[in-house]
Design a protein around this motif. Structure first.
Motif, short mmCIF file in Angstrom:
data_model
loop_
_atom_site.label_atom_id
_atom_site.label_comp_id
_atom_site.label_asym_id
_atom_site.label_seq_id
_atom_site.Cartn_x
_atom_site.Cartn_y
_atom_site.Cartn_z
N SER A 108 -38.75 17.45 23.86
CA SER A 108 -39.07 17.59 22.44
C SER A 108 -37.80 17.84 21.63
O SER A 108 -37.68 17.38 20.49
N ARG A 109 -36.84 18.56 22.23
CA ARG A 109 -35.58 18.80 21.53
C ARG A 109 -34.87 17.50 21.22
O ARG A 109 -34.29 17.32 20.14
N LEU A 110 -34.94 16.56 22.16
CA LEU A 110 -34.28 15.27 21.95
C LEU A 110 -35.08 14.38 21.01
O LEU A 110 -34.52 13.73 20.12
N LEU A 111 -36.39 14.36 21.19
CA LEU A 111 -37.23 13.46 20.40
C LEU A 111 -37.41 13.94 18.97
O LEU A 111 -37.71 13.13 18.08
N ASP A 112 -37.26 15.24 18.73
CA ASP A 112 -37.46 15.77 17.39
C ASP A 112 -36.20 15.76 16.54
O ASP A 112 -36.24 16.11 15.35
N ALA A 113 -35.07 15.37 17.12
CA ALA A 113 -33.83 15.31 16.35
C ALA A 113 -33.94 14.22 15.29
O ALA A 113 -34.64 13.22 15.48
N PRO A 114 -33.28 14.38 14.14
CA PRO A 114 -33.30 13.35 13.10
C PRO A 114 -32.92 11.99 13.68
O PRO A 114 -31.99 11.88 14.47
N ALA A 115 -33.67 10.95 13.29
CA ALA A 115 -33.45 9.63 13.88
C ALA A 115 -33.85 8.54 12.90
O ALA A 115 -34.54 8.78 11.91
N LEU A 116 -33.40 7.32 13.21
CA LEU A 116 -33.72 6.15 12.41
C LEU A 116 -34.69 5.24 13.16
O LEU A 116 -34.71 5.23 14.39
N THR A 117 -35.46 4.47 12.42
CA THR A 117 -36.36 3.49 13.02
C THR A 117 -35.66 2.15 13.13
O THR A 117 -34.58 1.93 12.54
N ALA A 118 -36.29 1.23 13.85
CA ALA A 118 -35.72 -0.12 13.97
C ALA A 118 -35.63 -0.79 12.61
O ALA A 118 -34.65 -1.48 12.31
#
Length: 214
Positions: A108-118
Protein backbone atom coordinates in the motif's frame (compact mmCIF):
# COMPACT_ATOMS: atom_id res chain seq x y z
CA UNK A 1 22.85 -12.35 -9.54
CA UNK A 2 21.77 -9.53 -7.23
CA UNK A 3 21.44 -10.06 -3.52
CA UNK A 4 17.68 -9.52 -3.43
CA UNK A 5 17.20 -11.79 -6.43
CA UNK A 6 18.94 -14.52 -4.48
CA UNK A 7 16.77 -13.90 -1.43
CA UNK A 8 13.62 -14.03 -3.53
CA UNK A 9 14.70 -17.35 -5.05
CA UNK A 10 15.43 -18.71 -1.58
CA UNK A 11 12.04 -17.52 -0.32
CA UNK A 12 10.28 -19.34 -3.15
CA UNK A 13 11.93 -22.63 -2.10
CA UNK A 14 12.18 -22.06 1.66
CA UNK A 15 10.19 -25.14 2.70
CA UNK A 16 12.10 -27.32 0.24
CA UNK A 17 15.42 -26.02 1.56
CA UNK A 18 14.26 -26.67 5.13
CA UNK A 19 13.56 -30.32 4.31
CA UNK A 20 16.97 -30.71 2.65
CA UNK A 21 18.96 -29.41 5.63
CA UNK A 22 19.62 -30.85 9.06
CA UNK A 23 18.02 -28.98 11.98
CA UNK A 24 21.42 -27.56 12.86
CA UNK A 25 22.12 -26.33 9.32
CA UNK A 26 18.63 -24.90 8.97
CA UNK A 27 19.06 -23.04 12.25
CA UNK A 28 22.33 -21.59 10.97
CA UNK A 29 20.70 -20.59 7.68
CA UNK A 30 17.80 -18.89 9.47
CA UNK A 31 20.19 -16.93 11.68
CA UNK A 32 22.23 -15.81 8.67
CA UNK A 33 19.15 -14.69 6.74
CA UNK A 34 17.86 -12.75 9.75
CA UNK A 35 21.22 -11.01 10.08
CA UNK A 36 21.38 -10.34 6.35
CA UNK A 37 17.97 -8.67 6.30
CA UNK A 38 18.90 -6.64 9.35
CA UNK A 39 22.01 -5.37 7.52
CA UNK A 40 20.30 -4.44 4.25
CA UNK A 41 21.26 -0.81 4.74
CA UNK A 42 24.96 -1.77 4.90
CA UNK A 43 25.80 -3.21 1.44
CA UNK A 44 29.32 -4.37 2.37
CA UNK A 45 28.19 -6.24 5.48
CA UNK A 46 25.15 -7.66 3.69
CA UNK A 47 27.33 -8.99 0.87
CA UNK A 48 29.61 -10.78 3.34
CA UNK A 49 26.64 -12.43 5.04
CA UNK A 50 25.11 -13.34 1.67
CA UNK A 51 28.34 -15.13 0.75
CA UNK A 52 28.02 -17.16 3.96
CA UNK A 53 24.45 -18.09 2.98
CA UNK A 54 25.62 -19.14 -0.47
CA UNK A 55 28.52 -21.18 0.94
CA UNK A 56 26.18 -22.98 3.35
CA UNK A 57 23.67 -23.83 0.62
CA UNK A 58 26.32 -24.92 -1.86
CA UNK A 59 27.65 -27.36 0.70
CA UNK A 60 24.24 -28.84 1.52
CA UNK A 61 22.06 -28.75 -1.60
CA UNK A 62 22.47 -30.72 -4.81
CA UNK A 63 24.09 -28.74 -7.63
CA UNK A 64 20.91 -28.64 -9.73
CA UNK A 65 18.68 -27.47 -6.88
CA UNK A 66 16.59 -24.49 -8.11
CA UNK A 67 18.01 -22.19 -5.45
CA UNK A 68 21.59 -22.87 -6.51
CA UNK A 69 20.65 -22.52 -10.16
CA UNK A 70 19.15 -19.11 -9.35
CA UNK A 71 22.22 -18.10 -7.35
CA UNK A 72 24.44 -18.84 -10.35
CA UNK A 73 22.40 -16.79 -12.78
CA UNK A 74 23.91 -13.36 -13.31
CA UNK A 75 21.02 -11.79 -15.19
CA UNK A 76 17.76 -13.33 -14.07
CA UNK A 77 14.75 -12.81 -16.31
CA UNK A 78 12.35 -15.47 -15.00
CA UNK A 79 8.70 -14.67 -15.50
CA UNK A 80 7.09 -13.99 -12.16
CA UNK A 81 10.42 -13.60 -10.38
CA UNK A 82 9.78 -10.02 -9.28
CA UNK A 83 11.81 -9.05 -6.27
CA UNK A 84 9.95 -8.63 -3.01
CA UNK A 85 10.37 -5.69 -0.62
CA UNK A 86 12.43 -6.71 2.46
CA UNK A 87 9.41 -6.79 4.85
CA UNK A 88 7.62 -9.19 2.52
CA UNK A 89 10.74 -11.32 2.19
CA UNK A 90 10.86 -11.61 5.97
CA UNK A 91 7.30 -12.89 5.97
CA UNK A 92 7.88 -15.39 3.16
CA UNK A 93 10.87 -16.72 5.08
CA UNK A 94 8.83 -17.07 8.25
CA UNK A 95 10.75 -14.28 9.97
CA UNK A 96 8.06 -11.63 10.37
CA UNK A 97 4.38 -10.84 11.02
CA UNK A 98 1.54 -12.55 9.10
CA UNK A 99 1.66 -12.03 5.31
CA UNK A 100 -1.65 -10.16 5.17
CA UNK A 101 -0.39 -7.49 7.57
CA UNK A 102 3.11 -7.07 6.13
CA UNK A 103 2.17 -7.26 2.46
CA UNK A 104 -0.68 -4.82 2.94
CA UNK A 105 1.63 -2.30 4.59
CA UNK A 106 4.51 -2.73 2.14
CA UNK A 107 2.44 -2.73 -1.03
CA UNK A 108 0.00 0.00 0.00
CA UNK A 109 2.93 2.33 0.66
CA UNK A 110 4.06 1.87 -2.92
CA UNK A 111 0.63 1.90 -4.54
CA UNK A 112 -0.60 4.93 -2.60
CA UNK A 113 2.30 7.16 -3.61
CA UNK A 114 1.40 10.02 -6.01
CA UNK A 115 1.33 8.66 -9.56
CA UNK A 116 0.28 9.35 -13.14
CA UNK A 117 -2.08 7.38 -15.36
CA UNK A 118 -1.35 6.17 -18.88
CA UNK A 119 -3.62 8.90 -20.27
CA UNK A 120 -1.72 11.56 -18.35
CA UNK A 121 1.57 10.24 -19.71
CA UNK A 122 0.29 10.27 -23.28
CA UNK A 123 -1.10 13.78 -22.83
CA UNK A 124 2.40 14.91 -21.83
CA UNK A 125 3.84 13.27 -24.94
CA UNK A 126 5.42 10.25 -23.26
CA UNK A 127 5.21 6.54 -23.98
CA UNK A 128 3.55 4.46 -21.20
CA UNK A 129 5.57 1.51 -22.47
CA UNK A 130 8.91 3.23 -21.76
CA UNK A 131 11.03 0.53 -20.01
CA UNK A 132 13.02 3.24 -18.23
CA UNK A 133 10.01 4.14 -16.09
CA UNK A 134 8.54 2.28 -13.12
CA UNK A 135 5.06 1.00 -13.89
CA UNK A 136 3.04 -0.39 -10.98
CA UNK A 137 0.01 -2.58 -11.60
CA UNK A 138 -2.81 -1.86 -9.17
CA UNK A 139 -5.47 -4.39 -8.14
CA UNK A 140 -7.87 -4.78 -11.03
CA UNK A 141 -5.15 -4.26 -13.62
CA UNK A 142 -4.92 -0.45 -13.63
CA UNK A 143 -1.36 0.80 -14.10
CA UNK A 144 0.21 3.86 -12.49
CA UNK A 145 3.60 5.53 -12.91
CA UNK A 146 5.03 6.99 -9.66
CA UNK A 147 5.12 10.78 -9.98
CA UNK A 148 8.62 11.20 -8.53
CA UNK A 149 9.97 10.01 -11.89
CA UNK A 150 8.93 13.24 -13.61
CA UNK A 151 10.05 16.86 -13.50
CA UNK A 152 7.61 19.72 -12.92
CA UNK A 153 7.14 20.09 -16.68
CA UNK A 154 6.24 16.40 -17.01
CA UNK A 155 9.51 15.18 -18.51
CA UNK A 156 11.04 11.95 -17.14
CA UNK A 157 14.05 12.78 -14.97
CA UNK A 158 17.32 11.50 -16.53
CA UNK A 159 18.68 10.50 -13.09
CA UNK A 160 15.60 8.42 -12.37
CA UNK A 161 15.78 6.69 -15.73
CA UNK A 162 19.48 5.88 -15.15
CA UNK A 163 18.84 4.40 -11.72
CA UNK A 164 15.73 2.55 -12.88
CA UNK A 165 17.87 0.77 -15.46
CA UNK A 166 20.40 -0.17 -12.76
CA UNK A 167 17.58 -1.51 -10.58
CA UNK A 168 16.08 -3.41 -13.54
CA UNK A 169 12.76 -1.66 -12.99
CA UNK A 170 11.25 -3.12 -16.15
CA UNK A 171 11.52 -6.61 -14.58
CA UNK A 172 11.06 -5.63 -10.94
CA UNK A 173 8.95 -2.46 -10.73
CA UNK A 174 7.89 -2.97 -7.11
CA UNK A 175 11.45 -3.61 -6.00
CA UNK A 176 12.61 -0.44 -7.78
CA UNK A 177 9.78 1.63 -6.31
CA UNK A 178 10.57 0.25 -2.86
CA UNK A 179 14.21 1.33 -3.28
CA UNK A 180 13.20 4.87 -4.21
CA UNK A 181 10.53 5.35 -1.56
CA UNK A 182 11.99 3.36 1.33
CA UNK A 183 14.61 4.45 3.84
CA UNK A 184 18.16 3.68 2.76
CA UNK A 185 20.61 3.21 5.61
CA UNK A 186 23.60 3.89 3.39
CA UNK A 187 22.18 7.21 2.17
CA UNK A 188 20.60 8.20 5.47
CA UNK A 189 17.11 8.68 4.04
CA UNK A 190 14.84 7.72 1.19
CA UNK A 191 16.43 8.24 -2.25
CA UNK A 192 13.36 10.05 -3.57
CA UNK A 193 13.70 12.72 -0.86
CA UNK A 194 17.44 13.06 -1.43
CA UNK A 195 17.23 13.84 -5.15
CA UNK A 196 18.70 17.30 -5.67
CA UNK A 197 20.08 17.35 -2.13
CA UNK A 198 22.98 14.94 -2.61
CA UNK A 199 25.18 14.46 -5.71
CA UNK A 200 23.55 12.32 -8.41
CA UNK A 201 26.56 9.99 -8.39
CA UNK A 202 25.94 9.17 -4.73
CA UNK A 203 22.42 7.98 -5.55
CA UNK A 204 23.72 6.03 -8.55
CA UNK A 205 26.39 4.38 -6.37
CA UNK A 206 23.75 3.39 -3.81
CA UNK A 207 21.64 1.81 -6.56
CA UNK A 208 24.64 -0.10 -7.88
CA UNK A 209 25.40 -1.32 -4.36
CA UNK A 210 21.84 -2.70 -4.21
CA UNK A 211 22.52 -4.90 -7.22
CA UNK A 212 26.05 -6.00 -6.25
CA UNK A 213 26.63 -9.58 -7.42
CA UNK A 214 27.12 -12.24 -4.76
Amino acid sequence: MGLRHALTALAERWDDVRSALSPEDFGELTALVEELLAREGDPAAAEEIAEEVVDLLRGRLRADHPVLVALRERDERRAGAALLPPPVLRTRLGLGPPPSEVEREALSRLLDAPALTADELRAAGHDPGDPGLIRLEHPGGAARWPAFQFAADGRPLPLVRTINRILEAADDPFGAADWWLGDNGWLGGSPVRLMGRVPDERLISAARAETTEV
